[in-house]
Each structure stands twice: as C-alpha cells, then as structure tokens.
Scaffold this motif. Structure first.
Motif, PDB file in Angstrom:
ATOM      1  N   LEU A  74       6.781   7.639 -12.875  1.00 24.98           N
ATOM      2  CA  LEU A  74       6.536   8.578 -12.126  1.00 24.98           C
ATOM      3  C   LEU A  74       5.171   9.558 -11.892  1.00 24.98           C
ATOM      4  CD1 LEU A  74      10.052  10.459 -11.238  1.00 24.98           C
ATOM      5  CD2 LEU A  74       8.989   8.436 -10.306  1.00 24.98           C
ATOM      6  N   ASP A  75       4.511   9.628 -12.532  1.00 29.19           N
ATOM      7  CA  ASP A  75       3.678  10.471 -13.028  1.00 29.19           C
ATOM      8  C   ASP A  75       2.024   9.533 -12.854  1.00 29.19           C
ATOM      9  OD1 ASP A  75       1.884  12.898 -13.564  1.00 29.19           O
ATOM     10  OD2 ASP A  75       1.149  11.226 -15.571  1.00 29.19           O
ATOM     11  N   ALA A  76       2.552   7.736 -12.740  1.00 32.11           N
ATOM     12  CA  ALA A  76       1.498   6.966 -12.823  1.00 32.11           C
ATOM     13  C   ALA A  76       1.366   6.924 -10.787  1.00 32.11           C
ATOM     14  CB  ALA A  76       1.162   6.215 -13.680  1.00 32.11           C
ATOM     15  N   LEU A  77       2.401   7.283 -10.418  1.00 37.20           N
ATOM     16  CA  LEU A  77       2.484   7.418  -8.756  1.00 37.20           C
ATOM     17  C   LEU A  77       1.978   7.487  -7.827  1.00 37.20           C
ATOM     18  CD1 LEU A  77       6.458   5.735  -9.088  1.00 37.20           C
ATOM     19  CD2 LEU A  77       4.103   4.314  -9.729  1.00 37.20           C
ATOM     20  N   GLU A  78       1.629   7.219  -6.855  1.00 36.49           N
ATOM     21  CA  GLU A  78       1.102   7.893  -5.903  1.00 36.49           C
ATOM     22  C   GLU A  78       2.084   8.608  -5.530  1.00 36.49           C
ATOM     23  OE1 GLU A  78      -2.045   8.083  -4.455  1.00 36.49           O
ATOM     24  OE2 GLU A  78      -2.356   6.443  -5.405  1.00 36.49           O
ATOM     25  N   GLU A  79       1.532  10.375  -4.960  1.00 38.81           N
ATOM     26  CA  GLU A  79       3.137  11.371  -4.745  1.00 38.81           C
ATOM     27  C   GLU A  79       4.548  10.619  -3.697  1.00 38.81           C
ATOM     28  OE1 GLU A  79       3.161  15.411  -3.154  1.00 38.81           O
ATOM     29  OE2 GLU A  79       1.364  15.207  -4.312  1.00 38.81           O
TER      30      GLU A  79
ATOM     31  N   ARG B  42       7.975  11.105  -4.614  1.00 39.26           N
ATOM     32  CA  ARG B  42       8.823  11.587  -4.112  1.00 39.26           C
ATOM     33  C   ARG B  42      10.119  10.684  -4.113  1.00 39.26           C
ATOM     34  NH1 ARG B  42       9.326  14.330   1.236  1.00 39.26           N
ATOM     35  NH2 ARG B  42       9.703  16.434   0.613  1.00 39.26           N
ATOM     36  N   ALA B  43       9.686   9.579  -3.338  1.00 38.99           N
ATOM     37  CA  ALA B  43      10.987   8.813  -2.636  1.00 38.99           C
ATOM     38  C   ALA B  43      11.375   8.027  -3.792  1.00 38.99           C
ATOM     39  CB  ALA B  43       9.909   7.179  -2.003  1.00 38.99           C
ATOM     40  N   ALA B  44      10.830   8.085  -4.880  1.00 43.43           N
ATOM     41  CA  ALA B  44      11.702   7.307  -6.441  1.00 43.43           C
ATOM     42  C   ALA B  44      12.758   8.687  -6.912  1.00 43.43           C
ATOM     43  CB  ALA B  44      10.873   6.956  -7.526  1.00 43.43           C
ATOM     44  N   LEU B  45      12.715  10.182  -6.433  1.00 47.01           N
ATOM     45  CA  LEU B  45      13.812  10.588  -7.016  1.00 47.01           C
ATOM     46  C   LEU B  45      14.711  11.087  -5.962  1.00 47.01           C
ATOM     47  CD1 LEU B  45      10.575  13.142  -8.312  1.00 47.01           C
ATOM     48  CD2 LEU B  45      12.900  11.980  -9.823  1.00 47.01           C
ATOM     49  N   THR B  46      14.127  10.787  -4.489  1.00 48.71           N
ATOM     50  CA  THR B  46      14.960  11.666  -3.275  1.00 48.71           C
ATOM     51  C   THR B  46      16.073   9.796  -2.978  1.00 48.71           C
ATOM     52  OG1 THR B  46      13.672  10.783  -2.248  1.00 48.71           O
ATOM     53  CG2 THR B  46      13.379  12.969  -2.527  1.00 48.71           C
ATOM     54  N   ALA B  47      15.479   8.979  -3.745  1.00 47.76           N
ATOM     55  CA  ALA B  47      16.679   8.274  -3.442  1.00 47.76           C
ATOM     56  C   ALA B  47      18.015   8.043  -4.379  1.00 47.76           C
ATOM     57  CB  ALA B  47      16.154   6.610  -4.217  1.00 47.76           C
ATOM     58  N   VAL B  48      17.863   9.321  -5.662  1.00 44.93           N
ATOM     59  CA  VAL B  48      19.170   9.631  -6.134  1.00 44.93           C
ATOM     60  C   VAL B  48      19.663  10.976  -5.254  1.00 44.93           C
ATOM     61  CG1 VAL B  48      19.776  10.573  -8.380  1.00 44.93           C
ATOM     62  CG2 VAL B  48      17.637   9.285  -8.080  1.00 44.93           C
TER      63      VAL B  48
ATOM     64  N   MET C 180     -10.066  11.393  -2.078  1.00 41.28           N
ATOM     65  CA  MET C 180      -9.965  11.752  -3.052  1.00 41.28           C
ATOM     66  C   MET C 180      -8.964  12.195  -3.848  1.00 41.28           C
ATOM     67  SD  MET C 180     -13.033  13.555  -4.959  1.00 41.28           S
ATOM     68  CE  MET C 180     -13.531  13.920  -6.642  1.00 41.28           C
ATOM     69  N   ALA C 181      -8.913  11.616  -4.994  1.00 35.62           N
ATOM     70  CA  ALA C 181      -7.469  12.554  -5.751  1.00 35.62           C
ATOM     71  C   ALA C 181      -7.828  13.663  -6.299  1.00 35.62           C
ATOM     72  CB  ALA C 181      -7.037  11.577  -6.967  1.00 35.62           C
ATOM     73  N   GLN C 182      -6.917  14.947  -5.852  1.00 35.66           N
ATOM     74  CA  GLN C 182      -7.443  16.523  -6.961  1.00 35.66           C
ATOM     75  C   GLN C 182      -6.963  16.042  -8.264  1.00 35.66           C
ATOM     76  OE1 GLN C 182      -8.646  19.163  -5.213  1.00 35.66           O
ATOM     77  NE2 GLN C 182      -8.889  16.985  -3.280  1.00 35.66           N
ATOM     78  N   PRO C 183      -7.366  17.364  -8.895  1.00 32.24           N
ATOM     79  CA  PRO C 183      -7.556  17.024 -10.577  1.00 32.24           C
ATOM     80  C   PRO C 183      -5.864  17.546 -10.896  1.00 32.24           C
ATOM     81  CG  PRO C 183      -9.443  18.007  -9.885  1.00 32.24           C
ATOM     82  CD  PRO C 183      -9.081  17.732  -8.637  1.00 32.24           C
ATOM     83  N   ARG C 184      -4.797  16.884 -11.993  1.00 33.65           N
ATOM     84  CA  ARG C 184      -3.554  18.284 -12.251  1.00 33.65           C
ATOM     85  C   ARG C 184      -4.128  19.187 -12.279  1.00 33.65           C
ATOM     86  NH1 ARG C 184       0.389  13.555 -12.416  1.00 33.65           N
ATOM     87  NH2 ARG C 184      -0.777  11.812 -11.172  1.00 33.65           N
ATOM     88  N   ILE C 185      -3.103  19.864 -11.719  1.00 36.20           N
ATOM     89  CA  ILE C 185      -2.457  21.168 -12.250  1.00 36.20           C
ATOM     90  C   ILE C 185      -2.758  21.467 -13.398  1.00 36.20           C
ATOM     91  CG2 ILE C 185      -2.631  23.971 -11.747  1.00 36.20           C
ATOM     92  CD1 ILE C 185      -4.358  22.424 -10.446  1.00 36.20           C
ATOM     93  N   LEU C 186      -3.325  21.284 -14.870  1.00 40.34           N
ATOM     94  CA  LEU C 186      -2.106  21.210 -15.852  1.00 40.34           C
ATOM     95  C   LEU C 186      -2.783  22.071 -17.344  1.00 40.34           C
ATOM     96  CD1 LEU C 186      -1.850  17.649 -16.483  1.00 40.34           C
ATOM     97  CD2 LEU C 186      -0.209  19.229 -15.435  1.00 40.34           C
ATOM     98  N   SER C 187      -3.361  22.964 -16.674  1.00 39.11           N
ATOM     99  CA  SER C 187      -3.923  23.805 -17.707  1.00 39.11           C
ATOM    100  C   SER C 187      -4.730  25.178 -16.881  1.00 39.11           C
ATOM    101  CB  SER C 187      -5.876  23.809 -18.096  1.00 39.11           C
ATOM    102  OG  SER C 187      -6.771  23.421 -16.691  1.00 39.11           O
ATOM    103  N   ARG C 188      -5.405  26.574 -17.192  1.00 39.02           N
ATOM    104  CA  ARG C 188      -5.062  27.691 -16.889  1.00 39.02           C
ATOM    105  C   ARG C 188      -6.704  27.549 -15.731  1.00 39.02           C
ATOM    106  NH1 ARG C 188      -2.515  31.738 -14.854  1.00 39.02           N
ATOM    107  NH2 ARG C 188      -4.172  31.774 -12.928  1.00 39.02           N
TER     108      ARG C 188
ATOM    109  N   PHE D 183       5.231  20.649 -10.767  1.00 40.74           N
ATOM    110  CA  PHE D 183       5.393  21.698 -12.146  1.00 40.74           C
ATOM    111  C   PHE D 183       5.510  20.268 -13.038  1.00 40.74           C
ATOM    112  CE2 PHE D 183       6.309  25.147  -9.432  1.00 40.74           C
ATOM    113  CZ  PHE D 183       5.572  26.308  -9.846  1.00 40.74           C
ATOM    114  N   ALA D 184       5.798  19.787 -13.111  1.00 49.93           N
ATOM    115  CA  ALA D 184       5.948  18.288 -14.266  1.00 49.93           C
ATOM    116  C   ALA D 184       4.702  17.712 -13.997  1.00 49.93           C
ATOM    117  CB  ALA D 184       7.421  17.776 -14.434  1.00 49.93           C
ATOM    118  N   HIS D 185       4.090  17.073 -13.257  1.00 55.74           N
ATOM    119  CA  HIS D 185       2.566  16.360 -12.968  1.00 55.74           C
ATOM    120  C   HIS D 185       1.692  17.314 -12.481  1.00 55.74           C
ATOM    121  CE1 HIS D 185       5.662  12.391 -11.860  1.00 55.74           C
ATOM    122  NE2 HIS D 185       6.328  13.053 -13.181  1.00 55.74           N
ATOM    123  N   GLY D 186       2.250  18.252 -12.395  1.00 52.83           N
ATOM    124  CA  GLY D 186       1.106  19.546 -11.699  1.00 52.83           C
ATOM    125  C   GLY D 186       0.242  19.021 -10.611  1.00 52.83           C
TER     126      GLY D 186
END
Length: 230
Positions: free
Chosen positions: A118-123, A127-133, A1-9, A147-150
C-alpha cells in the motif's frame, strides 16, 4: 507535486513550518500548543490490528486489551492471528465486532491484500483498498496512512479530538461533523494530516496532558486511538 513523507523529526518540523505559512491561524495554534511529537505505527498487519483494537474505547482500556492480546499471541502476524481461537481475543476484552473486523482483515490478506505494498500506491488507491475490508472505515484508513506511511495529507476527519480541537481553536459554535471538518481542512491541502497532528497537540494542551492522538509517539509507550466513526 507529491509532498515528502513525514517519517523524521526534521520532516515533521518542516511540514509544520509550511503549514504555518499556509494559514496564519495554524501558526497561531502552533505557538499555543506543545510541539506535536513524531508518531509512528508499524506499516503492517500488526499496525492495523492495533488501530482496530483501539476504536471506540478509552486509551487506557485499549492499551490493556491490546497488551493482553499481544501477550497471548506472542507475535501479532498472519499466522498467529489465524491460529488463535475467538476466545483468546474475547478473553482479552476485544469486542465481537472488532474481532469480526480482525477476521475480515486476515481473510483479505490471505486473499491477496498486500499491506506493505500500500505504501507504493497513490493515497486514494491505498485508502480504497483499506476501506474495502469490512469493518475498516475512513478513520482507520486515514490514521494508518498518516502514521504508518507518513502521508502528510491523510486527514482523519471523523476523529472526535480533531473535531473538538477545530471547534475550540477556530471558535466554532458547535463541534463539526466529519463533512464539516473536511470542508474546513481543504485550506490545508496538501498538509491536512500535519494539521491534524497540530490539532491533537492543541487538544492535549487543553486537556491537561491527556493524549488523544491515535498513534504512539516514537519515544512513548503505545498509545492507541480513541474513536472511529464507521
């Protein structure tokens, strides 16, 4: 089960409560530490450039360099980055290695890397898309996802402040390396990123208020990262 994003206090507080229930050691750590502030990075090219600039230098130096880059560019976006000569970044104090990574990142975006998407992808996919750069390592990817996606489970195991906080909080004989930190953090899935935020807060307490978290609190000036192990 996906955890809620951390985007609020409220979301951060609920996640800290859940982490405290998951591991009594983290509950004790929370009682000893200042409450982690809600932090955020922009989930775009500018946010990634921020993290690249912040690698391997002090917070004060990163602030100064990034401020000069922003002042020179006006807006940190694909057009301004692509049009700027190398001298603009070098004169601002950015290293040639970081400039090479910024150039690789802009080339990847021009070639089709959709940072917003990237926000819509699985983690793992994101991550793989970013580290490919070239030049973007696991630390940059994990901090961006945290911190960008929470994303509550993104855990920057290569962060020196996190490693040192683990050593001190858990009474370890030595500071764990990335692999050891990842093994320790397995107990905190799916809230490893929340644990990292608590560990940064603990580190802050033990350093007399010197912040080491690699993203600004929403209510504070920009506070770049301290280290990446590429």
């Amino acid at each position: 089960m996906a955890q809620p994003r951390i985007l609020s206090r409220d979301a951060l507080d609920e996640a800290l409560d859940a982490l405290s229930r998951l591991d009594p050691r983290m509950a004790a750590l929370r009682a000893q530490s200042p409450e982690p502030p809600l932090r955020a990075l922009s989930a775009d090219l500018a946010g990634l450039v921020w993290l690249i600039n912040s690698q391997l230098i002090s917070v004060a130096a990163a602030r100064a360099i990034h401020g000069r880059v922003e002042a020179a560019l006006g807006t940190v976006d694909l057009a301004s980055l692509g049009a700027a000569p190398d001298e603009l970044f070098l004169d601002a104090g950015m290293s040639r290695g970081k400039l090479k990574t910024v150039r690789a990142l802009t080339a990847a975006v021009e070639a089709g890397l959709d940072i917003a998407g990237l926000d819509a992808l699985e983690e793992a996919e994101a991550r793989a898309a970013l580290t490919a750069v070239p030049g973007i390592g696991p630390w940059t990817a994990d901090v961006f996802l945290l911190f960008a996606h929470g994303r509550p489970d993104a855990f920057p195991a290569g962060d020196v402040a996190v490693q040192q906080a683990l050593k001190e909080a858990l009474g370890l004989d030595a500071r764990p390396d990335r692999a050891a930190a990842e093994r320790i953090a397995e107990r905190w899935r799916p809230l490893r990123g929340v644990a990292a935020q608590l560990l940064w807060a603990y580190y802050l307490r033990n350093r007399g208020g010197r912040d080491a978290a690699p993203a600004p609190a929403r209510t504070l000036p920009n506070s770049p990262a301290t280290l990446e192990t590429l």
